[in-house]
Motif scaffolding. Structure first.
Motif, short mmCIF file in Angstrom:
data_model
loop_
_atom_site.label_atom_id
_atom_site.label_comp_id
_atom_site.label_asym_id
_atom_site.label_seq_id
_atom_site.Cartn_x
_atom_site.Cartn_y
_atom_site.Cartn_z
N ASP A 135 0.84 -1.21 0.00
CA ASP A 135 0.00 0.00 0.00
C ASP A 135 0.87 1.25 0.00
OD1 ASP A 135 -2.41 1.33 -0.12
OD2 ASP A 135 -2.70 1.38 2.05
N ILE A 136 1.85 1.27 -0.88
CA ILE A 136 2.73 2.44 -0.97
C ILE A 136 1.99 3.54 -1.72
CG2 ILE A 136 4.93 3.30 -1.84
CD1 ILE A 136 5.77 0.25 -1.79
N LYS A 137 1.89 4.68 -1.09
CA LYS A 137 1.22 5.84 -1.69
C LYS A 137 1.63 7.08 -0.91
CE LYS A 137 -3.02 4.78 0.91
NZ LYS A 137 -4.46 4.46 0.79
N LEU A 138 1.32 8.24 -1.47
CA LEU A 138 1.72 9.49 -0.82
C LEU A 138 1.13 9.63 0.58
CD1 LEU A 138 1.49 11.96 -3.84
CD2 LEU A 138 3.55 11.27 -2.61
N GLU A 139 -0.07 9.10 0.77
CA GLU A 139 -0.72 9.19 2.08
C GLU A 139 0.00 8.38 3.15
OE1 GLU A 139 -2.14 8.75 -0.78
OE2 GLU A 139 -4.12 9.70 -0.93
N ASN A 140 0.84 7.43 2.74
CA ASN A 140 1.55 6.57 3.70
C ASN A 140 3.03 6.90 3.80
OD1 ASN A 140 -0.78 5.20 4.38
ND2 ASN A 140 -0.45 3.56 2.91
N ILE A 141 3.42 8.04 3.26
CA ILE A 141 4.80 8.51 3.39
C ILE A 141 4.78 9.82 4.19
CG2 ILE A 141 6.85 9.31 2.17
CD1 ILE A 141 6.06 7.50 -0.14
N PHE A 142 5.70 9.92 5.13
CA PHE A 142 5.70 11.07 6.04
C PHE A 142 7.10 11.69 6.11
CE2 PHE A 142 2.63 7.89 7.27
CZ PHE A 142 1.48 8.61 7.45
N ARG A 143 7.13 12.91 6.66
CA ARG A 143 8.42 13.60 6.79
C ARG A 143 8.68 13.94 8.24
NH1 ARG A 143 10.25 19.56 4.60
NH2 ARG A 143 12.32 19.00 3.84
N ASP A 144 9.89 13.62 8.69
CA ASP A 144 10.31 13.97 10.04
C ASP A 144 10.81 15.40 10.02
OD1 ASP A 144 11.67 14.35 12.45
OD2 ASP A 144 12.19 12.23 12.61
N PRO A 145 10.10 16.33 10.66
CA PRO A 145 10.48 17.75 10.58
C PRO A 145 11.78 18.06 11.33
CG PRO A 145 8.67 17.45 12.14
CD PRO A 145 8.89 16.13 11.48
#
Length: 543
Positions: A188-198
């Motif tokens: 389920d790779i998609k933009l909604e499942n990728i995050f950024r550590d600020p």
């Protein structure tokens, strides 16, 4: 939360939090006594939490079950443990701190009367029982936001540059490489499942909720998100699938980031399945991708799994060659790439890295500098040959065709313009096959209507050459001839046809074209192989 209102769901969460049923060291964060809802979608909602001992540290709580949709306890524990383990192994996978699974019972007024820990007690699920699953994770930033109409907005502006997208690709690629090494398919790779550590400024892959541990590397159950799912899953033309399905999904993710959040063949953040999953559909290059990046993404998104990269490690090798940074910048992040690549891939690339050949193995910076020199010299020589070939073609047409009436016939004069356009399509590598075929068909029709002429032959050979320089020369020379005929300037060049000098120009043209191909071969195969020095008239950009 379609079956239970948000207000009632938050009443339940408050009750569980205040009575320490969730995570004793953590608490739900509130603003004006309201729980902070970070997002919701599918069957889950995400709330913000904090550490009671260190309130400045934010965390997130993913809650599933208020919509009466949960996975089995066994599956929940298995996928959570997979992500927990992988989070310890890779810096680019969202870390899970803890999980809880609770069963709640209510009285007729909706008040909670009993709470059971599913992992410790056997319980019987009924219509009156609410089964909730909780995952406590580190708090990260989302990449996109969607409104209620499905329109997506990119929240991370840094991803408007290809360099940043490449950074994301390398980091999420390493997360997938670690996952695949443990025989785990994310699915389920998609933009909604990728995050950024600020804080760390890195990208992380999350939500392994539908991940599948596959002992032999293959899975069979159908799980995908529209537009992101691989064709063999969406079209179900294969009984099973493997890691190449994840590679396809990551390729689509990169495509979207470099194509203004538009799916292939679509004008928005929605997939046109009948187009994207057509076996004959050719992915147009992403709007903001370099030629090399577009080539990698297209291969990742090949319709046939066998045509894709066969491992995530192969993708990382290719991606690492795209960056313009000095060699070594990503070396601390990347696993030893020479060990990662598969044998099949190594055989395909061994002519690029033959350590036994006795030649010095050059760094990326050296290769980049050499390529800059080759590009500069090649462009200079190409421009010269283009000018010579165009002039010779024009003179040959004049020398062989004294009757210029055909130049004024629309059945001919639209051909040069079309051939010039074909040269442009060849340069950008889009639509040239279809358009070139159409030109050849029209050339045949034109010959049938007005007769065979030398310009017809030149245009046909130019299109068949498949080279932008030769195609442009053919179209431009015929166009110049048409302009000379229309402006009645050909009369000043009648001596060429009168003296039958066309043969001379034809021989010159042959030598020029032959020289052009020799030049291409030389720059492609021989430059720098014998220790050539940098020509004095070539200036390089600073690294």
């Amino acid at each position: 939360m379609s079956d239970i209102s948000r207000e009632y769901a938050e009443y339940v969460l408050r009750f569980l939090d205040e009575n320490s049923y969730l995570f004793p060291q953590f608490a739900l964060k509130k603003t004006n006594d309201e729980l902070i809802l970070l997002g919701s979608g599918g069957f889950s909602s995400v709330y913000e939490m904090y550490n009671k001992e260190r309130p400045e540290l934010p965390f997130t709580l993913k809650v599933t079950g208020f919509s009466k949709h949960t996975v089995s306890s066994e599956e929940f524990q298995k996928t959570s443990r997979v992500q927990w383990i992988l989070g310890q192994e890779s810096d680019y996978i969202v870390r899970i701190l803890d999980t809880r699974e609770l069963a709640l019972k209510f009285d007729e007024n909706g008040k909670v009367t009993d709470v059971r820990d599913v992992s410790k007690e056997i319980w019987e699920e009924t219509d009156e029982t609410l089964h909730l699953q909780f995952v406590l994770m580190e708090k990260l930033d989302r990449l996109i936001e969607k409104d209620r109409f499905g329109k997506a907005t990119l929240l991370c502006r840094d991803l408007n540059s290809e360099d940043e997208v490449l950074k994301l690709a390398l980091q999420i690629g390493q997360a997938l490489a670690a996952s695949h090494a443990d025989n785990c398919l994310h699915r389920d790779i998609k933009l909604e499942n990728i995050f950024r550590d600020p804080e760390e400024m890195v990208y992380k892959l999350g939500d392994f909720g539908v991940a599948k541990w596959a002992e032999n590397g293959n899975a069979e159950t159908v799980v995908y998100t529209d537009g992101y799912g691989a064709p063999e899953i969406e079209r179900r033309f294969s009984e099973s699938y493997d890691a190449t399905a994840d590679i396809y999904s990551l390729g689509i993710t990169l495509y979207l980031l470099l194509n203004n959040l538009r799916f292939p063949g679509s004008d928005g953040y929605y997939a046109k399945s009948e187009v994207q999953y057509d076996p004959e559909f050719i992915f147009p290059a992403p709007a903001r991708a370099s030629e090399k990046m577009a080539s990698i993404i297209r291969k990742m998104c090949s319709y046939d799994p066998k045509d894709r990269y066969q491992s995530m490690n192969e993708v990382l090798v290719e991606l690492s060659s795209v960056t313009d940074r000095d060699e070594g910048e990503y070396s601390a992040d990347l696993i030893s790439l020479s060990d990662m690549v598969t044998e099949t891939y190594r055989e395909e690339k061994n002519d690029e890295s033959d350590s036994d050949s006795g030649h010095h193995i050059k760094t990326r910076a050296e290769r980049k500098k050499e390529q800059e020199i080759v590009d500069i010299l090649y462009k200079e020589d190409s421009a010269k040959y283009f000018a010579v070939i165009t002039v010779l073609m024009t003179l040959m047409i004049i020398g062989f065709r004294k009757d210029s009436t055909v130049a004024l016939n629309w059945k001919f004069y639209i051909l040069p313009a079309a051939v010039i356009l074909e040269a442009l399509f060849l340069r950008i590598k889009e639509f040239h096959l279809f358009f070139g075929t159409a030109i050849l068909v029209f050339c045949v029709i034109s010959i049938m209507l007005i007769g065979l002429t030398v310009p017809h032959i030149i245009l046909i050979l130019a299109v068949l050459s498949g080279r932008p320089v030769l195609t442009l020369s053919g179209g431009l020379s015929s166009g110049i001839w048409v302009v000379l005929a229309v402006t009645d300037t050909l009369k000043y060049l009648e001596f060429i046809g009168r003296w039958h000098m066309g043969w001379i120009f034809m021989i010159g043209l042959f030598l020029a074209v032959f020289g052009y191909y020799r030049m291409r071969y030389y720059w492609k195969n021989n430059y720098f192989t014998k220790g050539d020095e940098i020509p004095g008239n070539v200036e390089l950009l600073d690294e």
